[in-house]
Design a protein around this motif. Structure first.
Motif, PDB file in Angstrom:
ATOM      1  N   TYR A  38     -86.559 -18.551 -53.840  1.00 46.60           N
ATOM      2  CA  TYR A  38     -85.358 -19.419 -52.998  1.00 46.60           C
ATOM      3  C   TYR A  38     -85.583 -20.848 -53.517  1.00 46.60           C
ATOM      4  O   TYR A  38     -84.678 -21.716 -53.597  1.00 46.60           O
ATOM      5  CB  TYR A  38     -85.605 -19.368 -51.640  1.00 46.60           C
ATOM      6  N   GLY A  93     -80.981 -19.784 -49.043  1.00 47.07           N
ATOM      7  CA  GLY A  93     -82.200 -20.489 -48.945  1.00 47.07           C
ATOM      8  C   GLY A  93     -82.223 -21.587 -48.359  1.00 47.07           C
ATOM      9  O   GLY A  93     -81.180 -22.111 -47.745  1.00 47.07           O
ATOM     10  N   ILE A 136     -86.370 -18.015 -45.819  1.00 48.46           N
ATOM     11  CA  ILE A 136     -85.202 -18.510 -46.386  1.00 48.46           C
ATOM     12  C   ILE A 136     -85.273 -20.116 -45.951  1.00 48.46           C
ATOM     13  O   ILE A 136     -84.312 -20.713 -46.216  1.00 48.46           O
ATOM     14  CB  ILE A 136     -83.712 -18.153 -45.878  1.00 48.46           C
TER      15      ILE A 136
END
Length: 176
Positions: A57, A67, A105
Motif C-alpha cells: 500500500y 491505502g 490500509i
C-alpha cells in the motif's frame, strides 16, 4: 436525397447502435472478469506481505489504490470499512479481521475499543444489502456483495426491444 436514402441511413445507424451496445456489454463482462482476477492477485499479495515484510500500500500505491493515501482527512469509519470489505472480496472477514484491515490500509483508529462500532456498521451494511453474514462456530463472518455477473443481461430499455427481430427485418429490407 430521397426518403429511401434516409431510411437506409437510419437502418444502418440502428445496426451500428445494436453492434456497439453488444460490444459494450461484452467489454463490461470482460471488465468484471478482470476485476475478479485483480482481487484474487491482490489477496495473494496480501497473504505474502507478512512473509516479505513489505507494505504494498505504501511501496506500490498505483497498484493498491485502497491505502493511506486514498483517505481524505474526514473519511468516516463506515466508508473505511466498505473499502476494506471491497478489497478482500470475495473472502469473508470477522469484525476483528476488519479492524486489522483498517490498520493495514492506514486508517487511524482513535478509539481504544473500536470493535463494537465495527460490529454495528457491519450489521447496518448487511441491512442495506452491501454485505452478507454467516455464522460459523459462534462467530459472524461478513462478505462484501460483489457486483453480479452481467453475462446475459441488458439495460431495461434494451430488454424491451427484440434485437433479433430488428436485425432480421433489416436483413430482409436489404435483400429486397
Amino acid at each position: 436525397m430521397e426518403l429511401a436514402d434516409y431510411k437506409a441511413m437510419y437502418d444502418k445507424a440502428l445496426t451500428e447502435l445494436a453492434r456497439l451496445m453488444e460490444q459494450r456489454e461484452q467489454l463490461e463482462i470482460e471488465c468484471d472478469n478482470v476485476d475478479i482476477r485483480i482481487t484474487q492477485v491482490r489477496q495473494g499479495i496480501d497473504a505474502l506481505v507478512p512473509l516479505c515484510d513489505e507494505n504494498p500500500y505504501m511501496t506500490h500505491p498505483d497498484l493498491f489504490p485502497i491505502g493511506p493515501h486514498t483517505f481524505m482527512p474526514n473519511t468516516g469509519l463506515t466508508d473505511a470499512i466498505r473499502k476494506v470489505m471491497a478489497n478482500i472480496a470475495p473472502m469473508s472477514a470477522t469484525a476483528v479481521s476488519v479492524r486489522t484491515g483498517l490498520k493495514t490500509i492506514g486508517y487511524e483508529i482513535d478509539s481504544k475499543n473500536i470493535l463494537p462500532s465495527i460490529h454495528t456498521i457491519l450489521k447496518r451494511l448487511e441491512e442495506k444489502g452491501e454485505v452478507v453474514s454467516k455464522e460459523v462456530k459462534g462467530k459472524t463472518w461478513y462478505r462484501w456483495k460483489a457486483p453480479k455477473h452481467r453475462a446475459n443481461t441488458k439495460p431495461k430499455w434494451a430488454q424491451m426491444i427484440d434485437w433479433a427481430m430488428v436485425t432480421e427485418e433489416m436483413k430482409a429490407k436489404k435483400k429486397s
